[in-house]
Design a protein around this motif. Structure first.
Motif, PDB file in Angstrom:
ATOM      1  N   GLY A 236      10.703 -42.463 -47.703  1.00 37.76           N
ATOM      2  CA  GLY A 236      11.660 -43.189 -48.534  1.00 37.76           C
ATOM      3  C   GLY A 236      12.512 -44.185 -47.765  1.00 37.76           C
ATOM      4  O   GLY A 236      13.382 -44.834 -48.338  1.00 37.76           O
ATOM      5  N   ASP A 237      12.244 -44.324 -46.485  1.00 34.52           N
ATOM      6  CA  ASP A 237      13.029 -45.231 -45.645  1.00 34.52           C
ATOM      7  C   ASP A 237      12.512 -46.661 -45.843  1.00 34.52           C
ATOM      8  O   ASP A 237      11.853 -47.235 -44.969  1.00 34.52           O
ATOM      9  N   VAL A 241      10.725 -52.462 -45.099  1.00 36.96           N
ATOM     10  CA  VAL A 241       9.466 -53.007 -45.601  1.00 36.96           C
ATOM     11  C   VAL A 241       9.628 -54.519 -45.678  1.00 36.96           C
ATOM     12  O   VAL A 241      10.678 -55.028 -46.076  1.00 36.96           O
ATOM     13  N   PHE A 317       1.832 -46.564 -55.053  1.00 41.79           N
ATOM     14  CA  PHE A 317       1.658 -45.361 -54.245  1.00 41.79           C
ATOM     15  C   PHE A 317       1.993 -44.104 -55.037  1.00 41.79           C
ATOM     16  O   PHE A 317       1.266 -43.119 -54.991  1.00 41.79           O
TER      17      PHE A 317
ATOM     18  N   ALA B 313       3.856 -50.449 -45.548  1.00 42.26           N
ATOM     19  CA  ALA B 313       4.787 -50.082 -46.617  1.00 42.26           C
ATOM     20  C   ALA B 313       4.617 -48.608 -46.978  1.00 42.26           C
ATOM     21  O   ALA B 313       5.599 -47.884 -47.167  1.00 42.26           O
ATOM     22  N   SER B 314       3.363 -48.145 -47.033  1.00 48.66           N
ATOM     23  CA  SER B 314       3.123 -46.732 -47.398  1.00 48.66           C
ATOM     24  C   SER B 314       3.748 -45.800 -46.383  1.00 48.66           C
ATOM     25  O   SER B 314       4.216 -44.710 -46.725  1.00 48.66           O
ATOM     26  N   SER B 316       6.513 -46.365 -44.767  1.00 51.32           N
ATOM     27  CA  SER B 316       7.941 -46.300 -45.079  1.00 51.32           C
ATOM     28  C   SER B 316       8.208 -45.368 -46.249  1.00 51.32           C
ATOM     29  O   SER B 316       9.212 -44.683 -46.290  1.00 51.32           O
ATOM     30  N   PHE B 317       7.314 -45.355 -47.228  1.00 52.18           N
ATOM     31  CA  PHE B 317       7.525 -44.485 -48.374  1.00 52.18           C
ATOM     32  C   PHE B 317       7.229 -43.034 -48.033  1.00 52.18           C
ATOM     33  O   PHE B 317       7.971 -42.136 -48.404  1.00 52.18           O
TER      34      PHE B 317
END
Lengths: 395, 395
Positions: A236-237, A241, A317, B313-314, B316-317
């Motif tokens: 979740g950081d 991005v 995602f 990006a993934s 980061s999530f």
């Protein structure tokens, strides 16, 4: 399908969740509703009773038969403490074990003063709040703590937090426990805010995203009903991005084009200053939006578009059904959300947006405190928490 | 912390997972290792025995004492069927309940021929494979099915699958069950490939991403040990995330700049044709890479960079610790991975990449079949599956 590993649940029977509603229950009702054997329910209730956590009422009989005893959780016989610690301020709360916040204070702190100093400050305020309620530490079952950086959830130690000098690897639960013997549980503040918002305004929603837009940008993710943490606790950081508008915009992390460098409060304020409008804080940006300043509205809407770009990817995602946007900048209301929606509906796949709700978070700046309360109350009333309490009380 | 909802586990005691290793166990060992009461273990074993799923061995005594009876799962007393159905071909497998694939065949199909035709084809092949093993449908406990589109996991029905005319909302488990009385379980093929790769090559890794790069691009996500599905079962559908190189490149979905339109097999082949090199399929692209064709290598590496942008990006999530890249284009080996790594290490936050392994998937084109096998075997040996079997056998 069998999950590769089974997540631990602190309330496997669901008993506590039922009692939390404050109603009076009979053993039969609890057994029937949870599907747990009567004997197991009775054992569990005996323990809760011995610990002074439930009341047993013998209702007046009107039929002549022997009516069943009824039990209810004594909501504020025992309490929990909640600390939501930010970079420059902290929320300190005292709450019932049914998660009602009974007293609350916001104080100025400096996270860079280090753990010893900051934890000293918040625990002192907690003592003061307890005092105001005519209670003391002896009735506190657990402490929940949110910190503004990555936390290794199992140990409660910060993991290389960028804005918290002196906190890296620090044993926060150990410090708190050694002070007063009360077990403490620590998580990232955005994860806790997600938990708080979900607990109050997302019940029944299993795929939920909470995004905080303030000095930084971060997200807390609930997927399949579980809070995601990731391998190092930094799921979740999303502040770093890259977004498409980001070429030539450098971020404090050393990279280029990070979401945070374009769409967080300070970035919006900077873009307004570049247009000759003197604003120094997120609060001032929100005030200008409220006053109808078209430059401020445009800047906030553009930040929403940047955020929407990253959230479009997150939807691919995670396929959430609710995205709640909180933090100081969410105070700019529909303008930020409008920018997010504009890009999400253009970019995301139609199937993923069919049932998707994008809205402002409802729990405001107390989201983190509510989450810290939930964290503490869950642990306090878990089987492990109750066993620890029994040991403490020599029951 | 108490999760907002508790995911169902099909093996709450972990008993089956222990028996699956093929070793002989005593009741005491099983009770001690799972933490489940001896009496519960015994009951469960009695049921498995009555269903013909375990053998009990009385080992010869050498000490004079009465040695404990030992039990072991009869791996191929009962079987499961696995169908991994793609757009143009399907893998059909017969496996033991310990997930060993005993017979396997790849056949050409046309998904657009509709569910009745395609399911008829794969079940016929399954009968043939069973026949070759000297077995028949009477020993089959469950069927696992992967489909190349979104699936509502609870019902097993496809949800508006883009390349599967006639399949939308079709009751795939119902069709299979009505044919032979065997319960069937259906999921998206990439989710099953993720499960298959994780089951074999990701054991102990709780945060795992499997990416398939073939005609399309999709991901299966395991986070906190759980397979993520999302609200509509389309979590991991990353093929239509926009990439920065995508301006002016239009995708079959109607949008611009989708990952799939730049980095999937057909897109790589097209970019080579534009450079005057005649390739028509992903297979030919991989062959040219193997042969050292510098244009093909460059095109694959660039596709890796595009993929790396989305995977950054993934990260980061989801903060995974392993990303495994499979599918036909993963056959191009280190060139694709090199492109991914190049961008991920430039873009992702250092903390997220400290322990991150990015590698080629190891289970090859059988990943989906392995996942379908795991899905079927898990259901067959779950308490619900065993109860259904008992009813079928009038035990």
């Amino acid at each position: 399908m069998m999950p590769p590993t089974e997540p631990a649940s602190s309330d496997p029977s669901g008993l506590i969740r039922l009692l939390r509603d404050g109603r009076q229950w009979s053993v039969s009702e609890l057994a029937a509703t949870t599907g747990v054997a009567r004997s197991t329910v009775s054992q569990r209730l005996d323990m809760l009773s011995a610990l002074g956590l439930i009341s047993r009422a013998e209702p007046g009989s009107s039929t002549g038969g022997r009516p069943p005893k009824r039990v209810a959780l004594l909501a504020d016989a025992r309490l929990v403490l909640a600390f939501d610690i930010g970079a420059s301020h902290a929320h300190v709360g005292v709450a019932s074990i049914t998660r009602e916040i009974l007293a609350h204070r916001r104080i100025a702190i400096d996270i860079a003063a280090g753990p010893d100093h900051v934890l000293g400050q918040v625990t002192e305020v907690a003592d003061d709040l307890l005092d105001g309620l005519g209670r003391d530490r002896s009735v506190v079952l657990a402490t929940g703590v949110g910190l503004p950086g990555p936390v290794h959830a199992a140990t409660g130690r910060p993991v290389r937090p960028p804005i918290m000098p002196g906190w890296d690897g620090y044993d926060v639960p150990g410090w708190l426990h050694s002070r007063d013997g009360i077990p403490a549980f620590v998580d990232n503040d955005v994860n806790l805010a997600a938990l708080g918002e979900h607990d109050r305004f997302g019940v029944g929603v299993d795929n939920f995203l909470y995004v905080k837009v303030a000095t930084g940008i971060g997200a807390g993710i609930i997927s399949g009903g579980m809070l995601l943490r990731g391998a190092q606790g930094i799921a979740g950081d999303i502040g770093h991005v890259r977004v498409s508008r980001g070429e030539g915009v450098f971020c404090s992390c050393g990279n280029e084009g990070c979401l945070e460098a374009l769409a967080a409060g300070p970035a919006i304020a900077r873009s307004l200053r570049e247009a000759g409008i003197e604003v120094t804080s997120s609060r001032e940006v929100v005030a200008r939006v409220d006053a109808g300043d078209v430059n401020a509205i445009q800047a906030v809407r553009q930040a929403g578009r940047d955020l929407g770009e990253v959230l479009s990817a997150s939807i691919s995602f995670l396929n959430p059904s609710v995205i709640a946007i909180g933090g100081r900048m969410a105070g700019a209301g529909e303008h930020l959300i409008a920018g997010v929606r504009e890009v999400v509906y253009r970019r995301a796949m139609p199937l993923a947006t069919v049932g998707l709700e994008i809205r402002t978070a409802r729990s405001g700046e107390r989201a983190g405190l509510m989450g810290a309360t939930a964290l503490a109350a869950d642990h306090a009333l878990s089987p492990a928490g109750l066993l620890a309490l029994a040991a403490r009380q020599h029951v």
